[in-house]
Motif scaffolding. Structure first.
Motif, PDB file in Angstrom:
ATOM      1  N   LYS A  96     -44.152   9.677  -5.958  1.00 16.29           N
ATOM      2  CA  LYS A  96     -44.931  10.619  -6.779  1.00 16.29           C
ATOM      3  C   LYS A  96     -44.207  10.935  -8.086  1.00 16.29           C
ATOM      4  N   GLN A  97     -42.882  10.887  -8.017  1.00 13.80           N
ATOM      5  CA  GLN A  97     -42.080  11.195  -9.221  1.00 13.80           C
ATOM      6  C   GLN A  97     -41.943   9.964 -10.127  1.00 13.80           C
ATOM      7  N   GLY A  98     -42.575   8.869  -9.751  1.00  9.98           N
ATOM      8  CA  GLY A  98     -42.516   7.674 -10.597  1.00  9.98           C
ATOM      9  C   GLY A  98     -41.338   6.772 -10.268  1.00  9.98           C
ATOM     10  N   GLY A  99     -40.584   7.099  -9.216  1.00  8.92           N
ATOM     11  CA  GLY A  99     -39.466   6.239  -8.811  1.00  8.92           C
ATOM     12  C   GLY A  99     -39.956   5.082  -7.937  1.00  8.92           C
ATOM     13  N   GLU A 100     -38.999   4.333  -7.413  1.00 10.58           N
ATOM     14  CA  GLU A 100     -39.355   3.181  -6.581  1.00 10.58           C
ATOM     15  C   GLU A 100     -38.901   3.448  -5.153  1.00 10.58           C
ATOM     16  N   MET A 101     -39.707   3.029  -4.190  1.00 19.28           N
ATOM     17  CA  MET A 101     -39.284   3.141  -2.795  1.00 19.28           C
ATOM     18  C   MET A 101     -39.825   1.978  -1.978  1.00 19.28           C
ATOM     19  N   MET A 102     -39.075   1.664  -0.920  1.00 21.01           N
ATOM     20  CA  MET A 102     -39.593   0.670   0.025  1.00 21.01           C
ATOM     21  C   MET A 102     -39.434   1.204   1.436  1.00 21.01           C
ATOM     22  N   LEU A 103     -40.419   0.865   2.252  1.00 25.09           N
ATOM     23  CA  LEU A 103     -40.391   1.272   3.647  1.00 25.09           C
ATOM     24  C   LEU A 103     -39.920   0.058   4.441  1.00 25.09           C
ATOM     25  N   ILE A 104     -38.812   0.237   5.164  1.00 26.39           N
ATOM     26  CA  ILE A 104     -38.336  -0.899   5.957  1.00 26.39           C
ATOM     27  C   ILE A 104     -38.361  -0.536   7.438  1.00 26.39           C
ATOM     28  N   GLU A 105     -38.479  -1.551   8.275  1.00 23.70           N
ATOM     29  CA  GLU A 105     -38.570  -1.268   9.715  1.00 23.70           C
ATOM     30  C   GLU A 105     -37.770  -2.274  10.517  1.00 23.70           C
ATOM     31  N   ASP A 106     -37.270  -1.808  11.660  1.00 19.25           N
ATOM     32  CA  ASP A 106     -36.711  -2.727  12.652  1.00 19.25           C
ATOM     33  C   ASP A 106     -37.451  -2.476  13.956  1.00 19.25           C
ATOM     34  N   ILE A 107     -36.927  -2.987  15.063  1.00 17.08           N
ATOM     35  CA  ILE A 107     -37.665  -2.837  16.326  1.00 17.08           C
ATOM     36  C   ILE A 107     -37.751  -1.358  16.730  1.00 17.08           C
ATOM     37  N   SER A 108     -36.752  -0.545  16.281  1.00 16.52           N
ATOM     38  CA  SER A 108     -36.675   0.835  16.764  1.00 16.52           C
ATOM     39  C   SER A 108     -37.450   1.846  15.924  1.00 16.52           C
ATOM     40  N   GLY A 109     -37.768   1.504  14.682  1.00  6.49           N
ATOM     41  CA  GLY A 109     -38.465   2.480  13.845  1.00  6.49           C
ATOM     42  C   GLY A 109     -38.518   2.057  12.390  1.00  6.49           C
ATOM     43  N   GLU A 110     -38.926   3.003  11.529  1.00  9.21           N
ATOM     44  CA  GLU A 110     -39.031   2.682  10.106  1.00  9.21           C
ATOM     45  C   GLU A 110     -38.389   3.787   9.283  1.00  9.21           C
ATOM     46  N   ILE A 111     -38.002   3.457   8.043  1.00 14.62           N
ATOM     47  CA  ILE A 111     -37.323   4.464   7.220  1.00 14.62           C
ATOM     48  C   ILE A 111     -37.604   4.174   5.739  1.00 14.62           C
ATOM     49  N   PRO A 112     -37.916   5.244   4.964  1.00 19.41           N
ATOM     50  CA  PRO A 112     -38.125   5.012   3.520  1.00 19.41           C
ATOM     51  C   PRO A 112     -36.775   4.906   2.794  1.00 19.41           C
ATOM     52  N   CYS A 113     -36.691   3.977   1.873  1.00 18.82           N
ATOM     53  CA  CYS A 113     -35.454   3.771   1.105  1.00 18.82           C
ATOM     54  C   CYS A 113     -35.779   3.978  -0.368  1.00 18.82           C
ATOM     55  N   PHE A 114     -35.046   4.879  -1.023  1.00 12.54           N
ATOM     56  CA  PHE A 114     -35.367   5.250  -2.401  1.00 12.54           C
ATOM     57  C   PHE A 114     -34.369   4.622  -3.370  1.00 12.54           C
ATOM     58  N   LEU A 115     -34.916   4.028  -4.416  1.00 15.15           N
ATOM     59  CA  LEU A 115     -34.053   3.396  -5.414  1.00 15.15           C
ATOM     60  C   LEU A 115     -33.665   4.462  -6.441  1.00 15.15           C
ATOM     61  N   GLN A 116     -32.382   4.803  -6.482  1.00 17.44           N
ATOM     62  CA  GLN A 116     -31.919   5.836  -7.406  1.00 17.44           C
ATOM     63  C   GLN A 116     -31.170   5.212  -8.570  1.00 17.44           C
ATOM     64  N   ASN A 117     -30.595   4.068  -8.293  1.00 15.99           N
ATOM     65  CA  ASN A 117     -29.669   3.469  -9.237  1.00 15.99           C
ATOM     66  C   ASN A 117     -30.359   2.343 -10.020  1.00 15.99           C
ATOM     67  N   GLY A 118     -30.569   2.549 -11.321  1.00 14.13           N
ATOM     68  CA  GLY A 118     -31.260   1.574 -12.168  1.00 14.13           C
ATOM     69  C   GLY A 118     -30.589   0.201 -12.176  1.00 14.13           C
ATOM     70  N   ALA A 119     -29.275   0.206 -11.939  1.00 19.08           N
ATOM     71  CA  ALA A 119     -28.547  -1.063 -11.964  1.00 19.08           C
ATOM     72  C   ALA A 119     -28.988  -1.992 -10.830  1.00 19.08           C
ATOM     73  N   LEU A 120     -29.639  -1.409  -9.829  1.00 20.62           N
ATOM     74  CA  LEU A 120     -30.072  -2.226  -8.685  1.00 20.62           C
ATOM     75  C   LEU A 120     -31.474  -2.804  -8.859  1.00 20.62           C
ATOM     76  N   LYS A 121     -32.106  -2.461  -9.990  1.00 23.67           N
ATOM     77  CA  LYS A 121     -33.528  -2.790 -10.170  1.00 23.67           C
ATOM     78  C   LYS A 121     -33.813  -4.291  -9.995  1.00 23.67           C
ATOM     79  N   GLU A 122     -32.942  -5.112 -10.552  1.00 23.18           N
ATOM     80  CA  GLU A 122     -33.187  -6.559 -10.467  1.00 23.18           C
ATOM     81  C   GLU A 122     -33.147  -7.034  -9.017  1.00 23.18           C
ATOM     82  N   ARG A 123     -32.183  -6.509  -8.269  1.00 24.11           N
ATOM     83  CA  ARG A 123     -32.096  -6.872  -6.844  1.00 24.11           C
ATOM     84  C   ARG A 123     -33.324  -6.348  -6.106  1.00 24.11           C
ATOM     85  N   TYR A 124     -33.684  -5.107  -6.428  1.00 23.82           N
ATOM     86  CA  TYR A 124     -34.828  -4.476  -5.761  1.00 23.82           C
ATOM     87  C   TYR A 124     -36.111  -5.288  -6.018  1.00 23.82           C
TER      88      TYR A 124
END
Ligand SMILES: [Fe+2]
Length: 458
Positions: free
Chosen positions: A136-164
């Motif tokens: 909602k704040q215009g940032g980036e997030m991804m929801l990842i999951e394994d067999i046990s559950g899921e978790i939102p991951c928030f991109l805070q660091n602009g330097a990671l954008k290319e990897r993201y």
């Protein structure tokens, strides 16, 4: 060797030569000639005439010995049930998770256990990407999951954008970061399955491999002239031992709506007949390795089995039909061959990947290698959810070859050669609509001894 000398020595051994055997022997060194005499006296002690077959066979055997099929997709039929889909995705997850853990030695936690941790604590998890979106704040997030559950991951660091940006839906990655107040993760780093740097290995083979793809025989846009000159060139190259054909040899019939208006040959049998007229000109001493693409008359869901035997009569006997994908070994060099249909979605979903060019084609292939999956985004093109995800790049190849995108590209990533041959089809209305500038008539050629790649243009 001197021609008169050849005849003199042969006659002194009581041997005559057929003209085609003579043609081959003329190119022999003295050592090769002496070796031939030894072989003839051993294998054909009563021979009076030396024929082409007697001169050639060892080389053919040698070629066969050098070629090994290391992986063939089972391409079993599926019913498309939810259970099959779950099993397929779990197999993908656990195998790529294993690749990440063994390459990095990371200590990763199960997502369910992370939920019990306190804000600010450091954590590493491995998950399959279910969704990527803007917050909602215009940032980036991804929801990842394994067999046990899921978790939102928030991109805070602009330097990671290319990897993201390189992380696509349904791929498996490790995320390292700190727990947020709401039980998510503030991402500090994204770790790809990736590949280890490959050492240059000692190659047992000599000779060259030409890579071709997307010939589209039968299409009005098939560049017959360029392909004929490739065939002529290939026939003349003594050191060219293999031709790897990464799919779309024929244009097929009914592949997309309205295709019939773009066909010059509207019957797939006739298309194969025409293909055979070209391919039979290539010396039987060269092997043609052929996998299907999305235009071949075989099931469209990947992995695809080899083209059915009913079409084999149109292929020369020196051709080997394999599945899409396949892994072959040639003299110790491991070559992974995949048609490359997933390249479309890599260009569609990864920001900055466009436009399609020789360098971005290499970048797109590199991304699939980094994600250790040939077609990570499920549902973009048909994929059959078999027992095992046969599109996971488990063993790292020395050469990864794909076609499909109709633009050539040649590069290297951590010691893995990346090769896309391009096409022999001129621009079609569909390709024009996609905004792709095709590169018809380019053929990358790999020298097995030096592992250098050159580009031939036709
Ligand atoms: Fe194609």
């Amino acid at each position: 060797m001197d021609e008169r000398e050849i005849v003199r020595i042969m006659l002194s051994h009581g041997l005559n030569l057929t003209p085609d055997a003579f043609d081959i022997i003329k190119g022999f060194s003295e050592d090769q000639f002496n070796e031939l005499l030894r072989r003839i006296s051993e294998k054909f002690p009563d021979a009076a005439v030396v024929t082409r077959e007697m001169v050639e066979p060892e080389e053919v055997e040698e070629l066969e010995e050098m070629l090994s099929v290391e992986f063939q997709a089972s391409a079993n039929p599926v019913d498309g049930t939810l259970e099959e889909f779950l099993r397929y995705m779990r197999d993908r997850f656990s195998r790529i998770q294993g690749l990440i853990l063994s390459r990095t030695g990371l200590k990763a936690m199960e997502i369910a256990a992370v939920k019990r941790m306190s804000p600010g604590e450091s954590v590493t998890v491995i998950g399959m990407v279910r969704e990527k979106k803007k917050t909602k704040q215009g940032g980036e997030m991804m929801l990842i999951e394994d067999i046990s559950g899921e978790i939102p991951c928030f991109l805070q660091n602009g330097a990671l954008k290319e990897r993201y940006d390189r992380v696509v839906r349904d791929s498996v990655v490790a995320v390292n970061g700190t727990i947020t107040k709401n039980g998510g993760i503030n991402v500090r780093n994204i770790i790809f399955p990736d590949v280890p740097q490959r050492d240059r290995k000692s190659i047992r083979a000599e000779g060259k491999i030409a890579f071709i793809s997307d010939i589209h025989i039968g299409s009005k846009y098939f560049n017959r002239k360029a392909f004929s000159s490739f065939i002529e060139w290939a026939s003349d190259q003594d050191d060219l031992k293999y031709i790897i054909l990464c799919g779309d040899l024929v244009d097929g019939v009914g592949v997309y709506p309205g295709q019939e208006t773009e066909l010059e040959v509207s019957n797939v049998w006739e298309q194969y007949k025409l293909a055979s007229e070209f391919l039979t000109h290539i010396s039987k001493r060269k092997k043609i390795v052929y996998i299907p693409g999305n235009h071949e008359p075989v099931r469209q869901s990947e992995p695809q089995p080899p083209v059915p035997d009913k079409y084999s009569m149109f292929l020369p006997e020196n051709s080997v039909k394999l599945s899409n994908p396949s892994i072959i070994g040639i003299g110790g060099v491991r070559i992974m061959i995949y048609h490359g249909r997933s390249l479309n979605s890599v260009f569609k979903y990864i920001p900055g990947m466009q436009p399609v060019s020789p360098s971005s084609v290499v970048k797109a292939m590199e991304t699939l290698l980094v994600l250790r999956h040939l077609a990570p985004i499920y549902g973009e093109h048909p994929i059959a959810p078999g027992d095992r995800d046969e599109l996971v790049i488990e063993e790292v190849p020395d050469v990864l070859c794909m076609g499909h995108i109709h633009v050539y590209g040649v590069g290297e990533y951590k010691g893995v050669k990346l090769i896309n041959p391009g096409t022999f089809q001129e621009e079609t209305p569909y390709i024009r609509k996609m905004g792709i500038e095709v590169t018809p008539g380019t053929v990358p050629v790999l020298d097995l001894k030096t592992m250098n790649i050159s580009i031939e243009r036709f």
